[in-house]
Design a protein around this motif. Structure first.
Motif, PDB file in Angstrom:
ATOM      1  N   ILE A  21       0.866  -1.169   0.000  1.00 17.50           N
ATOM      2  CA  ILE A  21       0.000   0.000   0.000  1.00 17.50           C
ATOM      3  C   ILE A  21       0.908   1.226   0.000  1.00 17.50           C
ATOM      4  N   PHE A  22       0.744   2.098  -0.989  1.00 20.12           N
ATOM      5  CA  PHE A  22       1.556   3.300  -1.123  1.00 20.12           C
ATOM      6  C   PHE A  22       0.810   4.452  -0.456  1.00 20.12           C
ATOM      7  N   ALA A  23       1.472   5.167   0.448  1.00 23.63           N
ATOM      8  CA  ALA A  23       0.721   6.107   1.263  1.00 23.63           C
ATOM      9  C   ALA A  23       1.561   7.260   1.765  1.00 23.63           C
ATOM     10  N   ASN A  24       0.882   8.369   2.020  1.00 23.66           N
ATOM     11  CA  ASN A  24       1.364   9.431   2.885  1.00 23.66           C
ATOM     12  C   ASN A  24       0.190   9.722   3.829  1.00 23.66           C
ATOM     13  N   PRO A  25       0.073   8.954   4.909  1.00 21.49           N
ATOM     14  CA  PRO A  25      -1.168   8.946   5.685  1.00 21.49           C
ATOM     15  C   PRO A  25      -1.253  10.080   6.695  1.00 21.49           C
ATOM     16  N   LEU A  69      -3.041   5.390  -0.904  1.00 23.01           N
ATOM     17  CA  LEU A  69      -3.833   5.865   0.234  1.00 23.01           C
ATOM     18  C   LEU A  69      -3.496   7.330   0.475  1.00 23.01           C
ATOM     19  N   LEU A  70      -4.525   8.189   0.458  1.00 24.81           N
ATOM     20  CA  LEU A  70      -4.332   9.628   0.565  1.00 24.81           C
ATOM     21  C   LEU A  70      -5.141  10.190   1.728  1.00 24.81           C
ATOM     22  N   GLY A  75      -4.250  15.903   1.200  1.00 24.92           N
ATOM     23  CA  GLY A  75      -3.492  14.875   0.499  1.00 24.92           C
ATOM     24  C   GLY A  75      -4.048  14.572  -0.876  1.00 24.92           C
ATOM     25  N   TYR A  76      -5.369  14.469  -0.966  1.00 31.72           N
ATOM     26  CA  TYR A  76      -6.007  14.195  -2.251  1.00 31.72           C
ATOM     27  C   TYR A  76      -5.746  15.347  -3.216  1.00 31.72           C
TER      28      TYR A  76
END
Length: 534
Positions: A21-25, A69-70, A75-76
């Motif tokens: 899962i690629f993320a900057n949560p 995951l944003l 983030g979006y």
């Protein structure tokens, strides 16, 4: 313990082969990520453009949708440009966007996002599940949408939904499996084959969607049978033919007048895996000369609808081309001059001059003389794109990638994503210094997760393509250069190995050292190459 929305969604991901899962949560995603099981790796990126770029490269190289995951509106919003690139590049992404707690959304609390329309019509689908229990099915549908519509599918999930019990998980309405037909319609095949048979001098034009091993093989068979020259569409973001072949004619020009000239003398243009025709600056006039017929074969409905063609066949490209190759009459090859290979390593020994500041062509020639055929290289250097394509031909499927819309910031993270999915394939990103700054944070993720990409940054201290446009307009550019910016220093600051290259001798020595081990390299390397601006 009852099944929660989180449990059910993780099962949906596993069932579809997701391993990262690629993320900057942020806080709205903690409910999903806290205590993430060992079979799902979180790949952290330091900016949302890098999140989507990494996920995009991974999806392209793995051949299946990846998950980004944003974090709510901020983030979006940061990721919208990267999502537009994913849409233009036809990359399947499942994008989960966190939202504030469902129980007080009506009062628009802190961190609420007005998310449904934030990315406009770039997503191929956006879902806001009405109930927590609807989230798993929405995620399952997003996988189908991402594959069938070729782009990012978005699911917006309120933060409290992850812990909600769902009892017996109901994934309806979401198909358990969708099978896409791969056979071409025989009547359509016969119609196109008849047009080819009637043509005295046909030519092929390849779009980006012709880049897969089966289509490469069938296109080679068809071109050889017809003894037809093969063109690559202008501004292609992927390549579909061996560019060292004597049948390869080159890259089509991006303006109508030059396009007409390139295709003149052909009475049939068969476009495979693209639209008719991809352009850049507007020019009046027809795409082709009178008397030239255009036929398009594509499996992309958007390309089909936007093609200036007499006939468009919406069908799987690889099997359609294979069927045509089986139906057409083999033609005798025309005489060609001796020595038709276009690859520098096949033509002459290394000729990179000694002891001077490298020109872009010096960099490309040195790379072309050393890079194995089974490699992937990225282009994100607008001022030198044409020279790069002319010097470094693509020889195998998945050999080339760039951003379809021309937006910057794709190459650095996407190259790392490709290397994560294909750790045994050499991956090189050729990037301008200005372009690298759009997503320089991606170097940290490449190092952290062992993506052994070779980043060749062409450093001229400014936006060379913009300077050229200003010069062509006869004006002085109002923007300054940024010669004081050190890409090597920035890369080192993100923990990435970096070297400043000042001469051709240093460049050749570095490539001789690094390129032979690129296939198994697990650490990224940045070569910050000072280049001339001639």
């Amino acid at each position: 313990m009852p099944t929660t929305v989180r449990d059910a969604v993780l099962d949906v991901l596993r069932a579809r082969g997701v391993d990262r899962i690629f993320a900057n949560p942020g806080s709205t995603e903690v409910g999903l990520l806290a205590g993430l099981p060992d079979d799902l790796e979180l790949v952290l990126a330091l900016h949302e453009g890098s999140v989507v770029g990494l996920a995009s490269g991974y999806a392209v190289a793995s051949g299946r949708p990846s998950v980004a995951l944003l974090h709510t509106a901020a983030g979006y919003g940061n990721a919208v440009g990267a999502l537009s690139t994913a849409r233009a590049n036809r990359i399947p992404l499942v994008t989960l966007v966190g939202q504030q707690d469902r129980r007080h959304l009506a009062s628009e609390p802190f961190l609420t996002g007005r998310l449904a329309a934030l990315a406009g019509d770039y997503p191929v689908g956006v879902e806001e599940p009405a109930r927590a229990a609807d989230v798993p099915a929405a995620v399952a549908r997003a996988f189908h949408a991402a594959v069938l519509r070729r782009g990012p599918a978005v699911v917006i999930v309120p933060m409290d939904d992850w812990a909600e019990p769902v009892g017996e998980v109901d994934l309806a309405p979401a198909a358990e499996r969708i099978t896409v037909a791969t056979a071409a319609d025989p009547e359509a095949l016969n119609e196109v084959a008849a047009l080819i048979e009637d043509a005295k001098r046909p030519t092929l034009v390849l779009g980006a969607l012709a880049d897969d091993p089966d289509t490469w093989e069938s296109t080679h068979r068809l071109a050889t049978a017809l003894d037809a020259p093969v063109w690559q569409e202008a501004y292609a973001y992927r390549m579909g033919f061996d560019q060292t072949s004597p049948l390869f004619a080159g890259h089509l020009p991006p303006g109508r007048a030059a396009l007409r000239a390139a295709l003149s003398g052909h009475d049939l243009v068969l476009v495979l895996g693209g639209s008719a025709f991809r352009q850049y600056l507007y020019e009046p006039g027809a795409f082709v000369e009178p008397g030239t017929s255009v036929v398009v074969v594509t499996d992309d409905a958007e390309d089909a609808a936007r093609s200036a063609a007499e006939l468009v066949v919406l069908a799987p490209v690889g099997s359609t081309v294979a069927g045509l190759a089986d139906r057409v009459t083999v033609r005798a090859p025309r005489p060609r001059p001796e020595g038709t290979s276009r690859h520098p390593a096949d033509e002459k020994p290394a000729t990179t001059p000694h002891g001077r500041t490298p020109s872009p062509r010096d960099v490309f020639t040195a790379l072309a003389e050393r890079l194995p055929a089974e490699s992937t290289y990225f282009e994100e250097s607008p001022s030198t794109r044409r020279e790069l394509l002319a010097t470094l031909p693509v020889r195998t499927p998945s050999g080339f990638l760039t951003a379809a819309m021309g937006g910057l910031g794709f190459a650095l993270p996407a190259a790392a994503g490709v290397k994560l999915a294909r750790p045994n394939r050499p991956v090189v990103a050729v990037v301008g210094d200005g372009a690298s700054l759009y997503n320089i944070q991606a170097l940290w993720s490449a190092r952290k997760y062992g993506a052994g990409v070779l980043y060749l940054v062409l450093s001229n201290g400014g936006y060379a393509v913009m300077d050229r446009l200003a010069a062509n307009a006869g004006v002085k550019p109002p923007w300054p250069g940024f010669e004081e910016v050190s890409i090597a220093t920035l890369a080192s600051g993100f923990g990435c190995e970096a070297r400043r290259i000042e001469t051709t001798d240093e460049l050749v020595a570095a490539l001789d050292e690094v390129v032979p081990g690129l296939a198994t390299r697990s650490e990224p390397l940045v070569l910050d190459v000072a280049v001339t601006t001639d």
